[in-house]
Design a protein around this motif. Structure first.
Motif, PDB file in Angstrom:
ATOM      1  N   ARG A  57      -5.955   5.368  -7.532  1.00  0.00           N
ATOM      2  CA  ARG A  57      -6.267   4.908  -6.170  1.00  0.00           C
ATOM      3  C   ARG A  57      -7.756   5.039  -5.849  1.00  0.00           C
ATOM      4  N   PHE A  58      -8.459   5.927  -6.562  1.00  0.00           N
ATOM      5  CA  PHE A  58      -9.898   6.066  -6.322  1.00  0.00           C
ATOM      6  C   PHE A  58     -10.681   4.871  -6.862  1.00  0.00           C
ATOM      7  N   SER A  59     -10.007   4.028  -7.641  1.00  0.00           N
ATOM      8  CA  SER A  59     -10.660   2.810  -8.132  1.00  0.00           C
ATOM      9  C   SER A  59      -9.821   1.581  -7.785  1.00  0.00           C
ATOM     10  N   SER A  60      -9.142   1.648  -6.630  1.00  0.00           N
ATOM     11  CA  SER A  60      -8.263   0.553  -6.220  1.00  0.00           C
ATOM     12  C   SER A  60      -8.529   0.154  -4.777  1.00  0.00           C
ATOM     13  N   VAL A  61      -8.214  -1.100  -4.479  1.00  0.00           N
ATOM     14  CA  VAL A  61      -8.246  -1.593  -3.106  1.00  0.00           C
ATOM     15  C   VAL A  61      -6.818  -1.952  -2.700  1.00  0.00           C
ATOM     16  N   MET A  62      -6.598  -1.988  -1.385  1.00  0.00           N
ATOM     17  CA  MET A  62      -5.278  -2.331  -0.865  1.00  0.00           C
ATOM     18  C   MET A  62      -5.209  -3.846  -0.667  1.00  0.00           C
ATOM     19  N   ILE A  63      -4.243  -4.485  -1.328  1.00  0.00           N
ATOM     20  CA  ILE A  63      -4.082  -5.930  -1.205  1.00  0.00           C
ATOM     21  C   ILE A  63      -2.670  -6.249  -0.730  1.00  0.00           C
ATOM     22  N   GLN A  64      -2.458  -7.507  -0.370  1.00  0.00           N
ATOM     23  CA  GLN A  64      -1.120  -7.963   0.025  1.00  0.00           C
ATOM     24  C   GLN A  64      -0.669  -9.014  -0.982  1.00  0.00           C
ATOM     25  N   ASP A  65       0.491  -8.786  -1.609  1.00  0.00           N
ATOM     26  CA  ASP A  65       0.941  -9.726  -2.634  1.00  0.00           C
ATOM     27  C   ASP A  65       1.627 -10.940  -1.988  1.00  0.00           C
ATOM     28  N   LYS A  66       2.113 -11.844  -2.846  1.00  0.00           N
ATOM     29  CA  LYS A  66       2.674 -13.105  -2.341  1.00  0.00           C
ATOM     30  C   LYS A  66       3.941 -12.908  -1.515  1.00  0.00           C
ATOM     31  N   ASP A  67       4.567 -11.721  -1.667  1.00  0.00           N
ATOM     32  CA  ASP A  67       5.770 -11.422  -0.884  1.00  0.00           C
ATOM     33  C   ASP A  67       5.449 -10.654   0.395  1.00  0.00           C
ATOM     34  N   GLY A  68       4.142 -10.453   0.655  1.00  0.00           N
ATOM     35  CA  GLY A  68       3.735  -9.745   1.858  1.00  0.00           C
ATOM     36  C   GLY A  68       3.712  -8.236   1.709  1.00  0.00           C
ATOM     37  N   GLU A  69       3.988  -7.733   0.482  1.00  0.00           N
ATOM     38  CA  GLU A  69       3.980  -6.286   0.255  1.00  0.00           C
ATOM     39  C   GLU A  69       2.564  -5.812  -0.066  1.00  0.00           C
ATOM     40  N   LYS A  70       2.185  -4.651   0.478  1.00  0.00           N
ATOM     41  CA  LYS A  70       0.860  -4.087   0.198  1.00  0.00           C
ATOM     42  C   LYS A  70       0.903  -3.280  -1.090  1.00  0.00           C
ATOM     43  N   ARG A  71      -0.129  -3.495  -1.912  1.00  0.00           N
ATOM     44  CA  ARG A  71      -0.201  -2.821  -3.208  1.00  0.00           C
ATOM     45  C   ARG A  71      -1.619  -2.335  -3.479  1.00  0.00           C
ATOM     46  N   TRP A  72      -1.712  -1.361  -4.412  1.00  0.00           N
ATOM     47  CA  TRP A  72      -3.022  -0.901  -4.882  1.00  0.00           C
ATOM     48  C   TRP A  72      -3.414  -1.734  -6.110  1.00  0.00           C
TER      49      TRP A  72
END
Length: 465
Positions: A57-72
């Motif tokens: 997580r220290f080298s990740s950003v929070m994104i939203q996938d095609k299903d609307g779920e937030k992921r690192w």
């Protein structure tokens, strides 16, 4: 570092999403104080080779996938975006640099981190203050993990100052006298009835406090909209753990009871000083709890193990604890605040309200979405008067690349509360940090009242001044 595909990216925990939403954006601010100036500390190399690899997580950003779920999603980290070396005016006194440091700390605590980069920053302050020869500030988004996770990560970068080959040890979190498992049937039956009653009472009260009932407006709660965007002040004070233990032993209560009683008494003294009517105002503290069933800190590898008890992440819940009201009897006998705290905490332990609240949030998230739960949590904080959190630090002095750590403390930033109180132990010292709404709370007066409360309780408990 290669970008990961979206479908491989780790999902963001529900609590992580609540803390990084349109209505909540909470940060953990940690400060390491060093005994010596930072001259030969290979900062960038340490961060690149030790800090960043601790957790993806220290080298990740929070994104939203095609299903609307937030992921690192892992990204390349440009250290220049995350590591800062502020320049203060040269040739100033220690008192002047101390003011520069605290102004800088309060300022960066309020700034929003860019969502396009990993959600952390480190600030290297190579100037003396009243407490240290140099300091390092860690600003970490609460979505990355809770205090337990992030302090565990920090400790993995540090060694024991006396002997790096030995592990750090921590005060025991278990009660000194475990209750007997051979209770009579009637005692167990009585406990079950009490637990059921307290659960219903506490759970109902928690629901009302999160939605309908708000605390009175007092000198510690402005109750204004947009409090989270107002300037803050951060100040702290030290108490002797030996003195706290002496009070604990004399009264036959827990260390947690003593600390809570001192904080509540100091808070009420301040409220009385600022507005006599607020002595008896309805005020509630929101106490943040680590829900892991574990003793001390685990290694980072153990935290990242999905089967471990001390999982990395946000394993926290909260408890509404009323701040005892101040009357003439309590002014003349400050130990009543310890007894009130002891009885209230003991009663709360006979309640399953914390677990039920967590279940409610999970159900609300499933059926109504993360943003609705985030609004619920924001309402919970807004309707309360103070947020209290605590962490246990090591009993031995630590060092970072042969730089001895003199002290450490933390606080929370970004929330809608006017007052946040953070407590951390380290090498025989209990550090209490106050994050206050600037120009609303007189932080120096509040600090004085906390110190006075400690001295009055110590004197009343031990007979010593």
């Amino acid at each position: 570092m290669e970008h990961l595909k979206e479908e491989q990216a780790e999902p963001v925990s529900p609590m992580g999403q609540y803390f990084n939403s349109s209505v909540l954006c909470i940060y953990i601010i940690g400060v390491l104080e060093f005994e010596v100036p930072i001259h030969d500390l290979q900062t960038l190399a340490l961060i690149k080779d030790v800090f960043i690899p601790i957790n993806p997580r220290f080298s990740s950003v929070m994104i939203q996938d095609k299903d609307g779920e937030k992921r690192w999603k892992q990204v390349d980290v440009n250290l220049k975006d995350h590591v800062h070396f502020p320049i203060f005016p040269s040739g100033k006194t220690v008192e002047s640099y101390d003011k520069h440091f605290h102004d800088y700390l309060s300022s960066i605590a309020m700034e929003q981190l860019s969502q396009s980069r990993p959600l952390w920053e480190i600030h290297i302050i190579n100037y003396p203050t009243n407490d240290a020869s140099s300091s390092v500030i860690f600003k970490l988004h609460h979505a990355l993990g809770d205090g337990y996770s992030l302090v565990g990560a920090l400790l993995s970068c540090l060694q024991r100052a006396d002997d790096p080959s030995l592990p750090l040890s921590f005060p025991s979190l278990r009660p000194s006298k475990p209750e007997s498992s051979t209770k009579s049937f009637w005692r167990r039956f009585s406990w079950m009835l009490s637990s059921a009653f307290n659960t219903v009472s506490d759970f109902g009260w928690s629901i009302l406090k999160s939605s309908i009932i708000s605390d009175d407006k007092t000198p510690i709660r402005s109750g204004d909209e947009g409090t989270e965007f107002r300037p803050i002040s951060i100040t702290n004070m030290d108490f002797s753990i030996d003195h706290v233990k002496e009070i604990k032993s004399r009264l036959g209560v827990t260390i947690n009871d003593v600390i809570t009683g001192i904080v509540f008494y100091g808070t009420r003294l301040y409220m009385q000083d600022m507005d006599l009517k607020s002595m008896t105002a309805d005020s509630t503290a929101l106490v943040l709890l680590n829900t892991r069933n574990i003793e001390g800190y685990q290694s980072i590898n153990d935290m990242l193990n999905t089967k471990a008890k001390g999982l990395w992440g946000n394993k926290i819940s909260f408890l509404h604890v009323p701040i005892p009201k101040l009357n003439q009897n309590k002014i003349s006998n400050p130990l009543d605040f310890i007894w009130d705290s002891h009885n209230e905490i003991k009663r709360k332990k006979q309640s399953l309200a914390v677990a039920l609240t967590g279940t409610l949030l999970d159900m609300e998230s499933k059926f109504r979405g993360q943003e609705v739960v985030a609004k619920h949590l924001r309402g919970t904080v807004t309707n309360s008067s103070a947020v209290i959190s605590s962490l246990v630090g090591p009993m031995q002095q630590m060092s970072l690349a042969n730089h001895p750590v003199k002290g450490l403390y933390f606080t929370l930033a970004g929330g809608p509360e006017s007052l946040a109180i953070s407590i951390m132990s380290y090498v025989g010292v209990l550090r209490v940090t106050l994050k206050t709404e600037k120009d609303f709370i007189d932080e120096q007066r509040l600090k004085y009242c906390m110190q006075s409360a400690f001295q009055m309780i110590l004197k009343a408990a031990t007979g010593n001044s």
